[in-house]
Design a protein around this motif. Structure first.
Motif, PDB file in Angstrom:
ATOM      1  N   UNK A   1      26.435 -42.365 -47.065  1.00  0.00           N
ATOM      2  CA  UNK A   1      26.175 -42.514 -45.633  1.00  0.00           C
ATOM      3  C   UNK A   1      25.458 -43.817 -45.319  1.00  0.00           C
ATOM      4  N   UNK A   2      24.488 -44.190 -46.147  1.00  0.00           N
ATOM      5  CA  UNK A   2      23.769 -45.440 -45.907  1.00  0.00           C
ATOM      6  C   UNK A   2      24.725 -46.616 -46.026  1.00  0.00           C
TER       7      UNK A   2
ATOM      8  N   UNK B   1      16.007 -48.404 -44.892  1.00  0.00           N
ATOM      9  CA  UNK B   1      14.568 -48.140 -44.833  1.00  0.00           C
ATOM     10  C   UNK B   1      14.306 -46.645 -44.685  1.00  0.00           C
ATOM     11  N   UNK B   2      15.042 -46.008 -43.795  1.00  0.00           N
ATOM     12  CA  UNK B   2      14.865 -44.565 -43.621  1.00  0.00           C
ATOM     13  C   UNK B   2      15.280 -43.801 -44.880  1.00  0.00           C
ATOM     14  N   UNK B   3      16.301 -44.284 -45.566  1.00  0.00           N
ATOM     15  CA  UNK B   3      16.717 -43.644 -46.813  1.00  0.00           C
ATOM     16  C   UNK B   3      15.626 -43.775 -47.875  1.00  0.00           C
TER      17      UNK B   3
ATOM     18  N   UNK C   1       9.679 -39.105 -50.005  1.00  0.00           N
ATOM     19  CA  UNK C   1       9.258 -37.742 -49.661  1.00  0.00           C
ATOM     20  C   UNK C   1      10.005 -36.721 -50.512  1.00  0.00           C
ATOM     21  N   UNK C   2      11.285 -36.969 -50.719  1.00  0.00           N
ATOM     22  CA  UNK C   2      12.114 -36.042 -51.495  1.00  0.00           C
ATOM     23  C   UNK C   2      11.636 -35.904 -52.934  1.00  0.00           C
ATOM     24  N   UNK C   3      11.186 -36.984 -53.536  1.00  0.00           N
ATOM     25  CA  UNK C   3      10.683 -36.934 -54.913  1.00  0.00           C
ATOM     26  C   UNK C   3       9.475 -36.012 -54.999  1.00  0.00           C
ATOM     27  N   UNK C   4       8.566 -36.110 -54.049  1.00  0.00           N
ATOM     28  CA  UNK C   4       7.372 -35.264 -54.054  1.00  0.00           C
ATOM     29  C   UNK C   4       7.724 -33.800 -53.803  1.00  0.00           C
TER      30      UNK C   4
END
Length: 94
Positions: free
Chosen positions: A47-48, A60-62, A68-71
């Protein structure tokens, strides 16, 4: 009259014991592999790549999403999933 402090107390076997850690871990969801996690990243990359021309802030948003996803995935692997089953290997894979 007997003194209660000097008399050994009998163990009450009817009391429920605290569950062991392995018992608590067994009640967690089984580990199914990393394929869903990789698929999320592949779809996001697609998508990016597709929309970067029309929305230049997409990378940047990705990146923020991936941080955040890693955490969140780390928390999920530690608190919600069982450890993966071990697999015996013949050697270290020369």
């Amino acid at each position: 009259m007997k003194d209660e402090r000097t008399e050994p107390k009998e163990m009450d076997t009817n009391q429920p014991k605290d569950p062991q850690q392995w018992d608590l871990d067994y009640s967690l969801e089984p580990f199914t592999g990393l394929t869903p996690e990789y698929m999320e990243m592949i779809i996001q990359f697609g998508f990016v790549t597709l929309f970067v021309a029309s929305f230049p802030l997409a990378p940047l948003f990705a990146l923020l999403n991936n941080i955040i996803e890693v955490r969140l995935d780390a928390k999920k692997f530690v608190t919600e999933l069982r450890r993966p089953d071990t697999v015996r290997a013949k050697d270290i894979g020369k």
